[in-house]
Design an enzyme around this catalytic site. Structure first.
Site, PDB file in Angstrom:
ATOM      1  N   GLU A   2       5.984 -40.026 -60.828  1.00  0.00           N
ATOM      2  CA  GLU A   2       7.014 -39.251 -59.882  1.00  0.00           C
ATOM      3  C   GLU A   2       8.430 -39.840 -60.316  1.00  0.00           C
ATOM      4  OE1 GLU A   2       7.426 -37.007 -56.910  1.00  0.00           O
ATOM      5  OE2 GLU A   2       9.249 -37.672 -57.677  1.00  0.00           O
TER       6      GLU A   2
ATOM      7  N   ASP B 283       6.951 -28.210 -57.871  1.00  0.00           N
ATOM      8  CA  ASP B 283       8.340 -27.306 -57.817  1.00  0.00           C
ATOM      9  C   ASP B 283       7.804 -25.887 -58.405  1.00  0.00           C
ATOM     10  OD1 ASP B 283       9.516 -29.667 -56.679  1.00  0.00           O
ATOM     11  OD2 ASP B 283      10.200 -30.292 -58.755  1.00  0.00           O
TER      12      ASP B 283
HETATM   13  C1  LIG Z   1       7.836 -30.114 -54.038  1.00  0.00           C
HETATM   14  S1  LIG Z   1       7.719 -31.651 -54.282  1.00  0.00           S
HETATM   15  C2  LIG Z   1       6.282 -32.220 -53.567  1.00  0.00           C
HETATM   16  C3  LIG Z   1       5.957 -33.564 -53.340  1.00  0.00           C
HETATM   17  C4  LIG Z   1       4.792 -34.161 -52.785  1.00  0.00           C
HETATM   18  N1  LIG Z   1       3.532 -33.625 -53.698  1.00  0.00           N
HETATM   19  C5  LIG Z   1       4.373 -33.362 -51.398  1.00  0.00           C
HETATM   20  O1  LIG Z   1       3.385 -32.492 -51.505  1.00  0.00           O
HETATM   21  O2  LIG Z   1       4.770 -33.747 -50.420  1.00  0.00           O
HETATM   22  C6  LIG Z   1       7.331 -31.978 -56.205  1.00  0.00           C
HETATM   23  C7  LIG Z   1       7.530 -33.332 -56.811  1.00  0.00           C
HETATM   24  O3  LIG Z   1       7.325 -33.266 -58.077  1.00  0.00           O
HETATM   25  C8  LIG Z   1       7.986 -34.161 -58.642  1.00  0.00           C
HETATM   26  N2  LIG Z   1       7.854 -33.686 -60.131  1.00  0.00           N
HETATM   27  C9  LIG Z   1       8.575 -32.739 -60.694  1.00  0.00           C
HETATM   28  N3  LIG Z   1       8.288 -32.713 -62.006  1.00  0.00           N
HETATM   29  C10 LIG Z   1       7.648 -33.857 -62.224  1.00  0.00           C
HETATM   30  C11 LIG Z   1       6.929 -34.063 -63.685  1.00  0.00           C
HETATM   31  N4  LIG Z   1       7.175 -33.460 -64.645  1.00  0.00           N
HETATM   32  N5  LIG Z   1       6.274 -35.269 -63.357  1.00  0.00           N
HETATM   33  C12 LIG Z   1       6.212 -36.125 -62.017  1.00  0.00           C
HETATM   34  N6  LIG Z   1       6.579 -35.426 -61.051  1.00  0.00           N
HETATM   35  C13 LIG Z   1       7.275 -34.397 -61.227  1.00  0.00           C
HETATM   36  C14 LIG Z   1       9.243 -34.024 -57.858  1.00  0.00           C
HETATM   37  O4  LIG Z   1      10.298 -35.218 -58.284  1.00  0.00           O
HETATM   38  C15 LIG Z   1       9.142 -33.799 -56.529  1.00  0.00           C
HETATM   39  O5  LIG Z   1       9.053 -34.958 -55.678  1.00  0.00           O
END
Ligand SMILES: C[S@@+](CC[C@H](N)C(=O)[O-])C[C@H]1O[C@@H](n2cnc3c(N)ncnc32)[C@H](O)[C@@H]1O
Length: 226
Positions: free
Chosen positions: A82, A131
């Site tokens: 993350e 995302d």
């Molecule tokens: C919409 S949030 C969902 C967070 C959590 N999984 C939830 O369901 O509450 C998406 C998360 O994915 C992380 N993220 C985006 N691209 C990523 C990547 N390539 N590797 C790891 N994390 C990533 C973002 O920083 C964000 O915290």
């Protein structure tokens, strides 16, 4: 040639509000102990001192789901990736509060972890509410794309699971289409009723809870590595 992992450039925020005192303390003292090494292969032996099943959560947000899984399976090793520092601090608080000894953290892109894991080394991968990047011109940034999902396939053991959740209808359709083309995965759903069944080992994440408050559906998809 375009990079099949073209989402490598990280999008989105990597820090939100300034960290509170406890969170900053955890980042300063606990994170260095739990961070995955900066180079070399990432075997269970190297990370946890012993061979054991491995799980990876991609984009764990504040870490409540990863902590839940780690508490359920103390004999497994869990890696969370993350980039969002406030989220990492959230996971560290969970690790401390629950005295978890089986969690390692990468503050950054999950692709960097996946690339360094041995092939067929993961038992389960979670990708919960990635995302959505709903605009067509941003579709390449979605984690569910042939490049990243191909890498996940390489790192999962045969019979291992990729669990995906989304509350975004477009991302849901996109996921079904992309995953159907991935020969390495079989969707485990067998009947319409499967949509209604919530596995007891799959609690709502923060994003799922927010979606439900807004009256959105939350979809859960389980794919098994062939
Ligand atoms: C919409 S949030 C969902 C967070 C959590 N999984 C939830 O369901 O509450 C998406 C998360 O994915 C992380 N993220 C985006 N691209 C990523 C990547 N390539 N590797 C790891 N994390 C990533 C973002 O920083 C964000 O915290």
């Amino acid at each position: 040639m375009t990079d099949p992992l073209d989402i490598r450039r990280l999008y989105g925020r990597s820090q939100g509000h300034p960290l509170r005192e406890r969170a900053q303390g955890l980042v300063d003292t606990l994170l260095p102990k739990l961070e995955v090494p900066i180079d070399g292969g990432l075997t269970a032996e190297r990370l946890f001192g012993v061979a054991r099943p491995l799980g990876l959560e991609i984009g764990f947000g504040k870490g409540e789901h990863l902590a839940f899984q780690a508490a359920r399976r103390p004999d497994w090793g869990f890696i969370g990736a993350e980039p969002y520092l406030n989220g990492v601090a959230g996971l560290l608080a969970e690790v401390e509060d629950r005295a978890l000894a089986n969690v390692r953290v990468h503050r950054g892109d999950a692709l960097e972890v996946l690339e360094r894991l041995p092939d067929a080394s993961l038992s389960t991968v979670w990708l919960l509410h990635p995302d959505p990047w709903p605009k067509a011109r941003h579709a390449k940034r979605r984690f569910v794309n042939a490049g990243p999902i191909g890498l996940v396939a390489a790192k999962l053991k045969p019979g291992g699971e990729l669990r995906i959740a989304t509350d975004h209808p477009l991302y849901m359709r996109h996921t079904l289409v992309v995953m159907q083309r991935m020969q390495d995965f079989a969707w485990t759903a067998e009947s319409a009723a499967d949509w209604e069944i919530v596995p007891e080992d799959w609690p709502d994440t923060r994003f799922a809870q927010k979606a439900r408050v807004l009256g959105h559906d939350v979809w859960r998809l389980i794919y098994r590595r062939r």
